[in-house]
Design a protein around this motif. Sequence first.
Motif, PDB file in Angstrom:
ATOM      1  N   SER A  20      21.277   1.191  61.702  1.00 50.99           N
ATOM      2  CA  SER A  20      21.730   2.577  61.546  1.00 50.99           C
ATOM      3  C   SER A  20      20.599   3.513  61.936  1.00 50.99           C
ATOM      4  O   SER A  20      19.423   3.153  61.892  1.00 50.99           O
ATOM      5  CB  SER A  20      22.194   2.846  60.111  1.00 50.99           C
ATOM      6  OG  SER A  20      21.109   2.767  59.235  1.00 50.99           O
ATOM      7  N   THR A  21      21.006   4.691  62.354  1.00 52.77           N
ATOM      8  CA  THR A  21      20.008   5.686  62.724  1.00 52.77           C
ATOM      9  C   THR A  21      20.094   6.828  61.735  1.00 52.77           C
ATOM     10  O   THR A  21      21.184   7.198  61.303  1.00 52.77           O
ATOM     11  CB  THR A  21      20.228   6.176  64.169  1.00 52.77           C
ATOM     12  OG1 THR A  21      19.195   7.088  64.506  1.00 52.77           O
ATOM     13  CG2 THR A  21      21.579   6.859  64.358  1.00 52.77           C
TER      14      THR A  21
ATOM     15  N   GLY B 255       8.621  11.540  47.870  1.00 53.15           N
ATOM     16  CA  GLY B 255       9.844  12.107  48.436  1.00 53.15           C
ATOM     17  C   GLY B 255      10.165  11.597  49.830  1.00 53.15           C
ATOM     18  O   GLY B 255      11.269  11.810  50.336  1.00 53.15           O
ATOM     19  N   ARG B 256       9.229  10.917  50.457  1.00 51.56           N
ATOM     20  CA  ARG B 256       9.438  10.419  51.823  1.00 51.56           C
ATOM     21  C   ARG B 256      10.057   9.014  51.840  1.00 51.56           C
ATOM     22  O   ARG B 256      10.288   8.446  52.907  1.00 51.56           O
ATOM     23  CB  ARG B 256       8.093  10.383  52.566  1.00 51.56           C
ATOM     24  CG  ARG B 256       7.336  11.693  52.545  1.00 51.56           C
ATOM     25  CD  ARG B 256       7.924  12.733  53.460  1.00 51.56           C
ATOM     26  NE  ARG B 256       7.595  12.451  54.839  1.00 51.56           N
ATOM     27  CZ  ARG B 256       8.332  12.870  55.881  1.00 51.56           C
ATOM     28  NH1 ARG B 256       9.406  13.577  55.668  1.00 51.56           N
ATOM     29  NH2 ARG B 256       7.972  12.589  57.107  1.00 51.56           N
ATOM     30  N   ALA B 257      10.267   8.455  50.642  1.00 53.65           N
ATOM     31  CA  ALA B 257      10.715   7.062  50.554  1.00 53.65           C
ATOM     32  C   ALA B 257      12.223   6.917  50.616  1.00 53.65           C
ATOM     33  O   ALA B 257      12.741   5.805  50.755  1.00 53.65           O
ATOM     34  CB  ALA B 257      10.209   6.452  49.251  1.00 53.65           C
ATOM     35  N   GLU B 258      12.934   8.029  50.558  1.00 48.74           N
ATOM     36  CA  GLU B 258      14.389   7.996  50.388  1.00 48.74           C
ATOM     37  C   GLU B 258      15.094   7.121  51.441  1.00 48.74           C
ATOM     38  O   GLU B 258      14.865   7.267  52.637  1.00 48.74           O
ATOM     39  CB  GLU B 258      14.928   9.432  50.489  1.00 48.74           C
ATOM     40  CG  GLU B 258      16.318   9.590  49.934  1.00 48.74           C
ATOM     41  CD  GLU B 258      16.884  10.958  50.276  1.00 48.74           C
ATOM     42  OE1 GLU B 258      18.085  11.030  50.518  1.00 48.74           O
ATOM     43  OE2 GLU B 258      16.095  11.926  50.337  1.00 48.74           O
ATOM     44  N   GLY B 259      15.929   6.229  50.937  1.00 48.56           N
ATOM     45  CA  GLY B 259      16.787   5.424  51.814  1.00 48.56           C
ATOM     46  C   GLY B 259      16.126   4.184  52.398  1.00 48.56           C
ATOM     47  O   GLY B 259      16.820   3.344  52.981  1.00 48.56           O
ATOM     48  N   LEU B 260      14.826   4.034  52.246  1.00 54.77           N
ATOM     49  CA  LEU B 260      14.167   2.909  52.917  1.00 54.77           C
ATOM     50  C   LEU B 260      14.528   1.566  52.274  1.00 54.77           C
ATOM     51  O   LEU B 260      14.656   0.553  52.967  1.00 54.77           O
ATOM     52  CB  LEU B 260      12.647   3.115  52.954  1.00 54.77           C
ATOM     53  CG  LEU B 260      12.186   4.193  53.936  1.00 54.77           C
ATOM     54  CD1 LEU B 260      10.710   4.515  53.766  1.00 54.77           C
ATOM     55  CD2 LEU B 260      12.456   3.757  55.382  1.00 54.77           C
ATOM     56  N   ARG B 261      14.721   1.555  50.977  1.00 53.04           N
ATOM     57  CA  ARG B 261      15.139   0.288  50.325  1.00 53.04           C
ATOM     58  C   ARG B 261      16.529  -0.117  50.810  1.00 53.04           C
ATOM     59  O   ARG B 261      16.779  -1.279  51.091  1.00 53.04           O
ATOM     60  CB  ARG B 261      15.144   0.459  48.801  1.00 53.04           C
ATOM     61  CG  ARG B 261      13.787   0.243  48.193  1.00 53.04           C
ATOM     62  CD  ARG B 261      13.867   0.113  46.688  1.00 53.04           C
ATOM     63  NE  ARG B 261      12.542   0.005  46.128  1.00 53.04           N
ATOM     64  CZ  ARG B 261      11.870  -1.127  46.006  1.00 53.04           C
ATOM     65  NH1 ARG B 261      12.405  -2.256  46.409  1.00 53.04           N
ATOM     66  NH2 ARG B 261      10.647  -1.129  45.499  1.00 53.04           N
TER      67      ARG B 261
ATOM     68  N   LEU C  44      17.777   0.439  53.580  1.00 52.64           N
ATOM     69  CA  LEU C  44      17.687  -0.042  54.967  1.00 52.64           C
ATOM     70  C   LEU C  44      17.079  -1.443  55.056  1.00 52.64           C
ATOM     71  O   LEU C  44      17.096  -2.062  56.117  1.00 52.64           O
ATOM     72  CB  LEU C  44      16.856   0.923  55.813  1.00 52.64           C
ATOM     73  CG  LEU C  44      17.488   2.285  56.099  1.00 52.64           C
ATOM     74  CD1 LEU C  44      16.555   3.133  56.951  1.00 52.64           C
ATOM     75  CD2 LEU C  44      18.829   2.132  56.810  1.00 52.64           C
ATOM     76  N   GLY C  45      16.451  -1.902  53.951  1.00 52.86           N
ATOM     77  CA  GLY C  45      15.947  -3.268  53.974  1.00 52.86           C
ATOM     78  C   GLY C  45      14.515  -3.451  53.511  1.00 52.86           C
ATOM     79  O   GLY C  45      14.012  -4.576  53.519  1.00 52.86           O
ATOM     80  N   ALA C  46      13.849  -2.371  53.093  1.00 47.27           N
ATOM     81  CA  ALA C  46      12.473  -2.540  52.611  1.00 47.27           C
ATOM     82  C   ALA C  46      12.498  -3.266  51.267  1.00 47.27           C
ATOM     83  O   ALA C  46      13.265  -2.905  50.377  1.00 47.27           O
ATOM     84  CB  ALA C  46      11.799  -1.184  52.467  1.00 47.27           C
ATOM     85  N   ASP C  47      11.664  -4.294  51.140  1.00 48.36           N
ATOM     86  CA  ASP C  47      11.559  -5.001  49.859  1.00 48.36           C
ATOM     87  C   ASP C  47      10.681  -4.222  48.891  1.00 48.36           C
ATOM     88  O   ASP C  47      10.874  -4.276  47.683  1.00 48.36           O
ATOM     89  CB  ASP C  47      10.973  -6.402  50.094  1.00 48.36           C
ATOM     90  CG  ASP C  47      11.914  -7.263  50.918  1.00 48.36           C
ATOM     91  OD1 ASP C  47      12.891  -7.781  50.350  1.00 48.36           O
ATOM     92  OD2 ASP C  47      11.704  -7.369  52.143  1.00 48.36           O
TER      93      ASP C  47
ATOM     94  N   VAL D 224      11.892  -0.965  59.969  1.00 49.30           N
ATOM     95  CA  VAL D 224      12.218  -1.552  58.661  1.00 49.30           C
ATOM     96  C   VAL D 224      13.475  -2.412  58.782  1.00 49.30           C
ATOM     97  O   VAL D 224      13.521  -3.563  58.318  1.00 49.30           O
ATOM     98  CB  VAL D 224      12.409  -0.436  57.601  1.00 49.30           C
ATOM     99  CG1 VAL D 224      13.111  -0.972  56.352  1.00 49.30           C
ATOM    100  CG2 VAL D 224      11.060   0.188  57.236  1.00 49.30           C
ATOM    101  N   GLN D 225      14.492  -1.887  59.434  1.00 47.36           N
ATOM    102  CA  GLN D 225      15.764  -2.613  59.545  1.00 47.36           C
ATOM    103  C   GLN D 225      15.626  -3.877  60.392  1.00 47.36           C
ATOM    104  O   GLN D 225      16.134  -4.939  60.052  1.00 47.36           O
ATOM    105  CB  GLN D 225      16.822  -1.707  60.171  1.00 47.36           C
ATOM    106  CG  GLN D 225      17.140  -0.477  59.342  1.00 47.36           C
ATOM    107  CD  GLN D 225      18.087   0.447  60.078  1.00 47.36           C
ATOM    108  OE1 GLN D 225      19.261   0.147  60.244  1.00 47.36           O
ATOM    109  NE2 GLN D 225      17.584   1.593  60.523  1.00 47.36           N
TER     110      GLN D 225
END
Length: 308
Positions: free
Chosen positions: A265-266, A164-170, A172-175, A146-147
């Motif tokens: 980031s990891t 609940g699996r989506a946390e933090g992905l936006r 990191l750069g997901a549109d 994603v990044q």
Amino acid sequence: MRALIATAEGPRMSAVADPVPGPDAALVEVRHASANHGEVRHTAVLPAGSVMGYDAAGVVVGQAADGSGPPVGTRVVAFGMGAWAERAAFPTGSLAAVPPGADLAEAATLPLAGLTALRTVRAAGPLLGRRLLITGASGGVGHFAVQLARRAGAYVIASVGAPGRAEGLRELGADEVVVGLDGVRPVDAVLELVGGPHLVRCWELLRPGGGLQSIGWASGEPAVLSPGWSFSLGPARSLHSFGNVSTPGPDLELLVGMLVAGTLSTRVAWRGSWERIGEAADALLGRRLSGKIVMDIVPDVDGDAPSR
Ligand SMILES: NC(=O)c1ccc[n+]([C@@H]2O[C@H](COP(=O)([O-])OP(=O)(O)OC[C@H]3O[C@@H](n4cnc5c(N)ncnc54)[C@H](OP(=O)(O)O)[C@@H]3O)[C@@H](O)[C@H]2O)c1
């Protein structure tokens, strides 16, 4: 030395002989290692007794006999078989130095997942302004992909299995973050990590001229193709396999550089002693982790305190 070896029941701690480095290989004292989906899922197919693991970070304790690679005392991250051990030998082309100040435990998460994400984002071709779909985006490869895809200019659609699996992905750069694949509009490229029906559906979502990279098969489900599945009008769509981990050193160096610069980031989802590999593997395969596993082989030796 101690190492995690492959058995039919899964990884097991055992006493094994020290590795004997070839002339172009450095001997590394491993401090942290990472476990990936494929390693823990397919342990039973490895030769029984072989030292497991591919991702390691540690300190060079023996420079390569041919003089190549970093000298003794250099902190490094490495990719290669036999990483889950107190000491491991890696060809110097499979190493990258980890600068002082960078977190060695975080660096250990980079090799397999980071290289896979980097190389498949590259293989997707120019991404500026193009729609890229990433399935299994909540996982280790997905977080890096994603990044890197966003950085390459793609419009990134991250698909996960549950809200609940989506946390933090936006962040990191997901549109867009989508649950499953319903409602996704056609895309120019796909990084496909789940397999089975996901693979079939992703192909259907691919625009003429687009490319799908079939990287993983986390679902373990079969893909059932209807007659005519591959037909489409216009420029050909393409399906690519991935398995290219050759000469990882330069790309590892690139990934370490991005980690240090803060442009990658990891997400460490599990960290603990390597003696708890069974617990970590169960959580990963049970889809209870979202990100990477860090196993501490020699905890706290360089000031990177484990969070146990
Ligand atoms: N070709 C290569 O060289 C290469 C290199 C690295 C990895 N891989 C493969 O790529 C895949 C992903 O690797 P990874 O390290 O990112 O794994 P991971 O961290 O376990 O992530 C996999 C993701 O797949 C999703 N998933 C969907 N259905 C699943 C199911 N039935 N069981 C488990 N997960 C499921 C999960 O997301 P949700 O829970 O959100 O659905 C999970 O977060 C694996 O199959 C791995 O073996 C291949």
